[in-house]
Scaffold this motif. Structure first.
Motif, mmCIF file in Angstrom:
data_model
loop_
_atom_site.group_PDB
_atom_site.id
_atom_site.type_symbol
_atom_site.label_atom_id
_atom_site.label_comp_id
_atom_site.label_asym_id
_atom_site.label_seq_id
_atom_site.Cartn_x
_atom_site.Cartn_y
_atom_site.Cartn_z
ATOM 1 N N TYR A 197 11.949 33.141 76.238
ATOM 2 C CA TYR A 197 12.203 34.011 75.091
ATOM 3 C C TYR A 197 11.200 35.162 75.085
ATOM 4 N N THR A 198 11.670 36.357 74.756
ATOM 5 C CA THR A 198 10.759 37.488 74.600
ATOM 6 C C THR A 198 9.912 37.270 73.347
ATOM 7 N N GLU A 199 8.848 38.056 73.228
ATOM 8 C CA GLU A 199 8.000 37.937 72.035
ATOM 9 C C GLU A 199 8.801 38.218 70.773
ATOM 10 N N ALA A 200 9.681 39.202 70.831
ATOM 11 C CA ALA A 200 10.486 39.537 69.651
ATOM 12 C C ALA A 200 11.440 38.398 69.290
ATOM 13 N N GLU A 201 12.044 37.776 70.301
ATOM 14 C CA GLU A 201 12.953 36.659 70.054
ATOM 15 C C GLU A 201 12.197 35.460 69.486
ATOM 16 N N ALA A 202 11.019 35.185 70.045
ATOM 17 C CA ALA A 202 10.208 34.077 69.545
ATOM 18 C C ALA A 202 9.761 34.330 68.108
ATOM 19 N N GLU A 203 9.342 35.556 67.833
ATOM 20 C CA GLU A 203 8.904 35.890 66.475
ATOM 21 C C GLU A 203 10.035 35.726 65.469
ATOM 22 N N ALA A 204 11.242 36.133 65.853
ATOM 23 C CA ALA A 204 12.384 36.006 64.938
ATOM 24 C C ALA A 204 12.645 34.545 64.593
ATOM 25 N N ILE A 205 12.552 33.671 65.586
ATOM 26 C CA ILE A 205 12.772 32.243 65.337
ATOM 27 C C ILE A 205 11.637 31.679 64.477
ATOM 28 N N GLY A 206 10.407 32.078 64.771
ATOM 29 C CA GLY A 206 9.288 31.602 63.969
ATOM 30 C C GLY A 206 9.375 32.053 62.524
ATOM 31 N N ARG A 207 9.751 33.300 62.295
ATOM 32 C CA ARG A 207 9.874 33.799 60.918
ATOM 33 C C ARG A 207 11.030 33.119 60.183
ATOM 34 N N TRP A 208 12.098 32.799 60.900
ATOM 35 C CA TRP A 208 13.203 32.052 60.286
ATOM 36 C C TRP A 208 12.726 30.669 59.852
ATOM 37 N N ALA A 209 11.949 30.004 60.699
ATOM 38 C CA ALA A 209 11.410 28.687 60.342
ATOM 39 C C ALA A 209 10.499 28.790 59.121
ATOM 40 N N LEU A 210 9.652 29.816 59.100
ATOM 41 C CA LEU A 210 8.775 30.027 57.949
ATOM 42 C C LEU A 210 9.565 30.249 56.668
ATOM 43 N N GLU A 211 10.601 31.066 56.760
ATOM 44 C CA GLU A 211 11.418 31.398 55.592
ATOM 45 C C GLU A 211 12.005 30.148 54.951
ATOM 46 N N HIS A 212 12.345 29.166 55.779
ATOM 47 C CA HIS A 212 13.003 27.970 55.260
ATOM 48 C C HIS A 212 12.072 26.758 55.184
ATOM 49 N N GLY A 213 10.789 26.980 55.392
ATOM 50 C CA GLY A 213 9.823 25.907 55.248
ATOM 51 C C GLY A 213 9.968 24.801 56.278
ATOM 52 N N LEU A 214 10.450 25.145 57.473
ATOM 53 C CA LEU A 214 10.692 24.131 58.495
ATOM 54 C C LEU A 214 9.449 23.926 59.372
ATOM 55 N N TRP A 215 9.355 22.738 59.929
ATOM 56 C CA TRP A 215 8.378 22.459 60.968
ATOM 57 C C TRP A 215 8.899 22.996 62.299
ATOM 58 N N VAL A 216 7.978 23.344 63.183
ATOM 59 C CA VAL A 216 8.323 23.739 64.546
ATOM 60 C C VAL A 216 7.558 22.833 65.503
ATOM 61 N N LEU A 217 8.266 22.222 66.433
ATOM 62 C CA LEU A 217 7.613 21.550 67.552
ATOM 63 C C LEU A 217 7.861 22.410 68.778
ATOM 64 N N THR A 218 6.790 22.899 69.385
ATOM 65 C CA THR A 218 6.929 23.778 70.544
ATOM 66 C C THR A 218 6.303 23.120 71.765
ATOM 67 N N ASP A 219 7.073 23.058 72.834
ATOM 68 C CA ASP A 219 6.650 22.447 74.094
ATOM 69 C C ASP A 219 6.200 23.562 75.030
ATOM 70 N N GLU A 220 4.890 23.574 75.355
ATOM 71 C CA GLU A 220 4.316 24.658 76.150
ATOM 72 C C GLU A 220 3.924 24.207 77.557
ATOM 73 N N ILE A 221 4.568 23.164 78.061
ATOM 74 C CA ILE A 221 4.163 22.567 79.331
ATOM 75 C C ILE A 221 4.289 23.536 80.516
ATOM 76 N N TYR A 222 5.201 24.510 80.420
ATOM 77 C CA TYR A 222 5.408 25.457 81.529
ATOM 78 C C TYR A 222 4.769 26.825 81.238
ATOM 79 N N GLU A 223 3.761 26.851 80.394
ATOM 80 C CA GLU A 223 3.187 28.120 79.937
ATOM 81 C C GLU A 223 2.746 29.055 81.067
ATOM 82 N N HIS A 224 2.263 28.510 82.172
ATOM 83 C CA HIS A 224 1.740 29.346 83.257
ATOM 84 C C HIS A 224 2.785 29.683 84.317
ATOM 85 N N LEU A 225 3.985 29.147 84.167
ATOM 86 C CA LEU A 225 5.015 29.377 85.187
ATOM 87 C C LEU A 225 6.057 30.354 84.661
ATOM 88 N N VAL A 226 5.688 31.628 84.645
ATOM 89 C CA VAL A 226 6.599 32.713 84.270
ATOM 90 C C VAL A 226 6.547 33.766 85.373
#
Length: 415
Positions: A197-226
């Motif tokens: 996901y691009t930064e803008a796409e990720a931010e949109a999903i994060g702000r949507w979660a914030l708006e609705h008071g949801l939890w986010v579980l994010t899996d970052e296991i592949y963080e260095h493989l881009v």
């Protein structure tokens, strides 16, 4: 929406139920099953090439291995240590998280686990109550819905396909949200698709979660493989206001070629980490001290070895995508992260290939194993029939030979 864990048949006496409904509902890991079958066939003398397991073919870097050797010789590592992890490793994970993703956390917000799978299960177990819904973008890694259900939750699948690069939109997530939704899963880079996901796409999903008071579980296991122009985005670093309802899971397996060492971790709010640590104290106690010492050397060290592996994966990525797209009836978007190709094979289903007409990607994967002696994982395992997953974390020569066999076999497809 996936079904929740089945309820026991009340007509059967409890003493007569051999396996609980909760555990009986868990499916075998399809990726590990394919890998095991490929290894068994190779042991029997068949020249099988396996694209099944998400496992780097590189050895663990020498300096990490040496740290483990030294740890074996030190008697303090022969004893119990804190269930939540060695204090120095937790501190190093916190420092590594700030270095790599810009997310500042305290060591008290870290739980060291027996690999990423335990991290995912314990995170869900710590925040879910029975009936809580978790939105899971599909294609998904096989363990996510199983962990949700084992923790008492209900997985709700939101499907993306190759037309969107396997990325879900906020509109799709919103359509799946109900009054029972508690968590949204965010995975970028993705297994099995390699979507980033691009930064803008990720931010949109994060702000949507914030708006609705949801939890986010994010899996970052592949963080260095881009690869290419893609970049990794850590949601709680991007949106600090999300941190109080965000749980991060990660580990050393993919970044440092340490799949067999079994060291992962959970980062989250202190009350969640305390609860998950209590669970682990009864489930497994501490992770192997020798493996933790190796992980300490990994996360505290530089990323030079990681850069070398990423360069090899990038080369293989380009090769496998090109070769797969040369097959008529196959379409493979170029993955931007991880080490998986996820081609659509819907154009081949129902075609005649060596006297068989596979109707599903599962049947096609079986045909490929039987006729080409190449092991791949069908899309059914990831919640999206009509696709195959091929890991390109294997040697260049095996990759080319394996895909060449698949090209030859599928090139025989006829109406």
């Amino acid at each position: 929406m996936s079904a929740s864990t089945p309820q026991p048949d009340q007509s059967i006496r409890p003493a007569d139920r051999r396996v609980s409904a909760r555990i009986g509902a868990i499916a075998e890991s399809a990726t590990l099953a394919v890998d095991a079958k490929a290894k068994a066939l190779k042991a029997a003398g068949r020249p099988v090439i396996g694209f099944g397991a998400g496992e780097p073919d590189f050895p663990t870097p020498d300096y990490i291995v040496e740290a483990a050797v030294e740890a074996c010789r030190d008697p303090k590592n022969h004893r119990y240590t804190p269930a939540g992890g060695l204090p120095e490793l937790k501190a190093a994970i916190a420092a590594k998280t700030l270095r790599d993703s810009g997310y500042e956390v305290d060591a008290s917000q870290v739980l060291v686990t027996n690999g990423g799978k335990q991290a995912i299960y314990e995170a869900f177990a710590a925040i879910l109550d029975p009936g809580d819904e978790v939105i899971i973008p599909a294609p998904y890694w096989t363990t996510y819905p199983e962990s949700v259900q084992l923790a008492g939750g209900v997985p709700v699948e939101v499907v993306a396909d190759e037309t969107t690069g396997y990325k879900v939109s906020v509109e799709q997530l919103e359509a799946a949200r109900t009054e029972n939704t508690k968590v949204v899963l965010f995975v970028s880079p993705s297994n099995p698709t390699g979507a980033v996901y691009t930064e803008a796409e990720a931010e949109a999903i994060g702000r949507w979660a914030l708006e609705h008071g949801l939890w986010v579980l994010t899996d970052e296991i592949y963080e260095h493989l881009v690869y290419g122009d893609a970049s990794f985005t850590s949601l709680p670093a991007l949106l600090p206001e999300l941190a109080d309802k965000c749980v991060v899971v990660n580990g050393v397996a993919k970044t440092y070629a340490m799949t067999g060492w079994r060291v992962g971790w959970v980062i989250g709010p202190k009350d969640v980490i305390k609860a998950a640590t209590n669970l682990q104290s009864h489930a497994t106690s501490n992770v192997s001290n020798v493996a933790q010492r190796a992980a300490l050397a990994a996360v505290a060290g530089d990323l030079d070895a990681v850069a070398e592996m990423r360069e090899a994966f990038d080369r293989r990525r380009k090769t496998i995508v090109r070769m797969l797209n040369e097959i008529e009836g196959v379409f493979c978007p170029e993955p931007e992260g991880a080490f998986y190709a996820y081609p659509s094979v819907k154009g081949l289903l129902g075609k005649q290939i060596r006297g068989r007409r596979p109707q599903t990607s599962g049947e096609l994967a079986a045909l490929i194993l039987d006729e080409a002696e190449v092991a791949v994982v069908p899309g059914e395992a990831f919640g999206t029939p009509g696709y195959l997953r091929l890991s390109y974390a294997l040697g260049d020569a095996d990759l080319v030979e394996g895909v060449s066999r698949v090209q030859k076999l599928l090139g025989e497809a006829r109406d």
